[in-house]
Write an enzyme that holds these catalytic residues in place. Structure first.
Site, mmCIF file in Angstrom:
data_model
loop_
_atom_site.group_PDB
_atom_site.id
_atom_site.type_symbol
_atom_site.label_atom_id
_atom_site.label_comp_id
_atom_site.label_asym_id
_atom_site.label_seq_id
_atom_site.Cartn_x
_atom_site.Cartn_y
_atom_site.Cartn_z
ATOM 1 N N HIS A 119 -2.505 -5.553 -6.614
ATOM 2 C CA HIS A 119 -2.942 -5.428 -7.930
ATOM 3 C C HIS A 119 -2.337 -6.464 -8.847
ATOM 4 O O HIS A 119 -1.884 -6.257 -9.840
ATOM 5 C CB HIS A 119 -2.558 -4.009 -8.431
ATOM 6 N N ASP A 165 -2.401 6.787 -8.536
ATOM 7 C CA ASP A 165 -3.603 7.241 -7.630
ATOM 8 C C ASP A 165 -3.778 8.416 -7.094
ATOM 9 O O ASP A 165 -4.955 9.220 -7.216
ATOM 10 C CB ASP A 165 -3.721 6.086 -6.657
ATOM 11 N N ARG A 179 2.968 -5.749 -0.785
ATOM 12 C CA ARG A 179 1.915 -4.666 -0.788
ATOM 13 C C ARG A 179 0.639 -5.383 -0.510
ATOM 14 O O ARG A 179 0.133 -6.143 -1.336
ATOM 15 C CB ARG A 179 1.933 -3.858 -2.025
#
Length: 276
Positions: free
Chosen positions: A54, A181, A79
């Site tokens: 992200h 999420d 990540r």
């Protein structure tokens, strides 16, 4: 020049702490800046995660962030964008000492993650040396299989329900809950989270599943107070905010403190020119 050589890495401090039941606190890197990464690493974090999922970070910048994190004394992690072979293997080759892998919703997903991070016969990682191999006090191939931090993300209610099965997979070191999420998958907003909510109960269910099978549970926290609270509950792999969040918070606080009327008196410290 031998005196300038870096100390060889014998073990992965993150994996060692998590397997030993100790808390391990780090932060997220979203600014796509090796300079910011080095500055953050010097502050004493156990680890720093380059967020490749992200943030707009490019592959070479990610690699340079790993170098800067290592230079600053923290453990470089990333990540990856998805639980996908190419990203996992290339990111490890670039020098990550562990990965946070998103959307692991089943035992099969967790098995695929581990397989992509281990060499044959224990996995399917294609062999080449890693950039970080020269800094290890061991053969990278065997070191990686035992020392890489394999952190799977539990961020859907389906994953919460399968948490014990996911965390039971050999090679998984721990999990990392994505609270936003998770809320989305539950059909709620972040305003409907917190103590006493179904969202909190789901996270604590993951924590208990992790404890049951001897794995580390973690989550992203937004304040130091929450990190401290979660350590007390038994969470271990804890992220506090991000480089971008720290920058925005400090900048906003200083801007808000400006007296545009010019009526406030300044102290000697205010006039020193020091930013920190």
């Amino acid at each position: 020049m031998d005196s300038f050589r870096s100390k060889k890495i014998a073990t992965n401090p993150v994996t060692e702490k998590l397997r030993g039941g100790q808390p391990c606190v780090g932060s997220w890197l979203t600014l796509c800046s090796p300079v910011a990464a080095e500055s953050m690493a010097n502050m004493g974090w156990d680890w720093l995660v380059v967020d490749v999922q992200h943030s707009p970070v490019g592959f070479e910048t990610m690699l340079n962030c790993f170098r800067a994190i290592q230079l600053g004394g923290a453990v470089p992690l990333a990540r990856v964008p998805w639980n996908e072979t190419i990203w996992i293997q290339r990111t490890l080759d670039a020098g990550a000492l562990g990965l946070v892998v998103p959307m692991v919703n089943s035992r099969a997903d967790a098995e695929a993650t581990v397989s992509n991070m281990r060499y044959a016969t224990r996995g399917q990682r294609s062999y080449t040396t890693s950039r970080v191999a020269a800094y290890l006090d061991a053969d990278y191939r065997t070191w990686a299989d035992d020392n890489l931090a394999v952190i799977v993300m539990i961020e859907t209610i389906q994953a919460v329900e399968q948490a014990e099965a996911i965390l039971s997979v050999d090679g998984v070191v721990g999990c990392f809950i994505g609270p936003n999420d998770l809320a989305l998958s539950m059909g709620i907003t972040m305003k409907e989270t917190g103590p006493g909510t179904e969202h909190e109960a789901a996270m604590l269910h993951v924590l208990e599943a992790a404890k049951k099978v001897g794995r580390a549970a973690g989550k992203h926290c937004f304040t130091a107070g929450e990190v401290s609270m979660r350590i007390g509950q038994g969470f271990q792999f804890l992220a506090l905010a991000s480089d971008g969040a720290f920058l925005a918070k400090a900048a906003q606080a200083e801007l808000n403190a400006v007296d545009f009327a010019g009526t406030a008196s300044a102290s000697a410290q205010d006039l020193s020119g020091k930013l920190y």
